[in-house]
Design a protein around this motif. Sequence first.
Motif, short mmCIF file in Angstrom:
data_model
loop_
_atom_site.label_atom_id
_atom_site.label_comp_id
_atom_site.label_asym_id
_atom_site.label_seq_id
_atom_site.Cartn_x
_atom_site.Cartn_y
_atom_site.Cartn_z
N LYS A 1 51.79 23.62 62.77
CA LYS A 1 51.25 23.81 64.12
C LYS A 1 52.35 24.22 65.09
CE LYS A 1 47.46 20.45 64.03
NZ LYS A 1 46.99 19.16 64.60
N LEU A 2 53.52 23.54 64.97
CA LEU A 2 54.65 23.87 65.83
C LEU A 2 55.11 25.30 65.58
CD1 LEU A 2 56.92 23.14 67.82
CD2 LEU A 2 58.19 22.17 65.89
N ALA A 3 55.25 25.67 64.31
CA ALA A 3 55.69 27.03 63.97
C ALA A 3 54.69 28.06 64.49
CB ALA A 3 55.86 27.16 62.46
N SER A 4 53.40 27.77 64.34
CA SER A 4 52.36 28.69 64.80
C SER A 4 52.38 28.85 66.32
CB SER A 4 50.98 28.17 64.36
OG SER A 4 49.96 29.00 64.84
N ALA A 5 52.59 27.72 67.03
CA ALA A 5 52.64 27.78 68.49
C ALA A 5 53.82 28.61 68.97
CB ALA A 5 52.72 26.36 69.07
N LEU A 6 54.96 28.48 68.28
CA LEU A 6 56.15 29.26 68.63
C LEU A 6 55.90 30.76 68.46
CD1 LEU A 6 58.95 27.05 67.03
CD2 LEU A 6 58.59 27.44 69.47
N LEU A 7 55.26 31.13 67.35
CA LEU A 7 54.98 32.54 67.09
C LEU A 7 53.92 33.08 68.04
CD1 LEU A 7 55.04 32.53 63.19
CD2 LEU A 7 56.78 33.45 64.74
N ASP A 8 52.91 32.24 68.37
CA ASP A 8 51.86 32.68 69.30
C ASP A 8 52.43 33.02 70.67
OD1 ASP A 8 49.87 32.49 67.45
OD2 ASP A 8 49.04 30.59 68.17
N VAL A 9 53.42 32.24 71.11
CA VAL A 9 54.05 32.51 72.41
C VAL A 9 54.66 33.91 72.43
CG1 VAL A 9 56.06 31.89 73.82
CG2 VAL A 9 54.45 30.13 73.12
N LYS A 10 55.25 34.31 71.30
CA LYS A 10 55.88 35.64 71.24
C LYS A 10 54.86 36.74 71.02
CE LYS A 10 59.54 36.00 71.72
NZ LYS A 10 60.27 36.03 73.01
N ASP A 11 53.76 36.44 70.32
CA ASP A 11 52.80 37.48 69.95
C ASP A 11 51.66 37.65 70.95
OD1 ASP A 11 54.26 37.87 67.64
OD2 ASP A 11 52.96 36.60 66.40
N LYS A 12 51.27 36.58 71.65
CA LYS A 12 50.05 36.63 72.45
C LYS A 12 50.26 36.57 73.95
CE LYS A 12 47.26 34.44 68.80
NZ LYS A 12 46.38 33.29 68.44
N VAL A 13 51.46 36.18 74.39
CA VAL A 13 51.70 36.01 75.82
C VAL A 13 52.27 37.29 76.43
CG1 VAL A 13 52.95 34.70 77.57
CG2 VAL A 13 52.03 33.53 75.56
N ILE A 14 51.67 37.70 77.54
CA ILE A 14 52.14 38.89 78.28
C ILE A 14 52.30 38.51 79.75
CG2 ILE A 14 51.03 40.52 76.70
CD1 ILE A 14 48.81 40.82 78.86
N ARG A 15 52.71 39.45 80.56
CA ARG A 15 52.77 39.23 82.00
C ARG A 15 51.50 39.81 82.63
NH1 ARG A 15 59.18 40.63 83.16
NH2 ARG A 15 59.97 38.72 82.20
N CYS A 16 50.92 39.04 83.53
CA CYS A 16 49.72 39.49 84.24
C CYS A 16 50.01 40.83 84.91
CB CYS A 16 49.31 38.44 85.27
SG CYS A 16 47.97 38.96 86.37
N SER A 17 49.09 41.77 84.78
CA SER A 17 49.30 43.11 85.33
C SER A 17 49.29 43.12 86.86
CB SER A 17 48.21 44.06 84.82
OG SER A 17 46.92 43.57 85.15
N VAL A 18 48.83 42.03 87.48
CA VAL A 18 48.78 41.96 88.94
C VAL A 18 49.94 41.13 89.49
CG1 VAL A 18 47.41 41.27 90.95
CG2 VAL A 18 46.27 42.22 88.93
N CYS A 19 49.99 39.85 89.12
CA CYS A 19 50.97 38.94 89.74
C CYS A 19 52.24 38.74 88.92
CB CYS A 19 50.33 37.59 90.02
SG CYS A 19 50.04 36.58 88.53
N GLN A 20 52.26 39.24 87.67
CA GLN A 20 53.42 39.13 86.78
C GLN A 20 53.65 37.72 86.24
OE1 GLN A 20 54.93 42.06 85.83
NE2 GLN A 20 53.31 42.90 87.11
N ASN A 21 52.70 36.79 86.47
CA ASN A 21 52.81 35.48 85.84
C ASN A 21 52.49 35.62 84.36
OD1 ASN A 21 53.13 32.66 85.64
ND2 ASN A 21 50.93 32.33 85.89
N VAL A 22 52.85 34.63 83.56
CA VAL A 22 52.53 34.70 82.13
C VAL A 22 51.04 34.43 81.92
CG1 VAL A 22 54.82 34.11 81.27
CG2 VAL A 22 53.25 32.27 81.89
#
Length: 204
Positions: free
Chosen positions: A43-64
């Motif tokens: 679960k920990l390993a999957s969460a670490l990879l998800d952060v790199k694969d699924k998280v982007i910056r909002c196209s409006v406010c630039q928040n994650v």
Amino acid sequence: MRYTSAAIEALIEEFAKLPGVGRKTAQRLAMYVLHEPRAEAEKLASALLDVKDKVIRCSVCQNVTDKESDPCAVCSSRARDRSVICVVESPVDMLAFEKTGFYKGLYHVLHGVISPLDGIGPDDIKVRELLVRFSGQESLEVKEVVLALNPTIEGETTSLYLSKLLKPLGVQVTKIARGIPVGAELEFVDEATLSRAMEGRSTM
């Protein structure tokens, strides 16, 4: 102390790279992971990879935000006060304001501050993306920009620079009150102090 296991040593070295984590803490974390069931480690390993694969910056406010949630929940919410944009340095600063429950407007995350000594100029942070917000439909609703940057030399320099850029656009530019100690990081300031700082903001 060095462990006879190369795998444990490698994990300790990786944990020790995290901010605020010394070698002793890294050892405790590694031992904790070692004794956890394999499913928990996965679960920990999957969460670490998800952060790199699924998280982007909002196209409006630039928040994650997640790829499938762009614009982010704050930008998409019609319950927010769309006449105010609070400019912060990082996503953790935005979270600090959200925890207060006082501020109900929108945000813009710069992901840094201007620091000539470190070679960081306006083009290296999300200034351009902030100005873009004043060229479309959103600009008609925005009446105030609150500069809520850390009270450091770099934060003050960035606030002054943004103020000079934004004032000609006909928007009121304010900054949070200085109930916050000079040199303090916003993420470590308590909710009550942050609320008072936001309430006591002043015109720049």
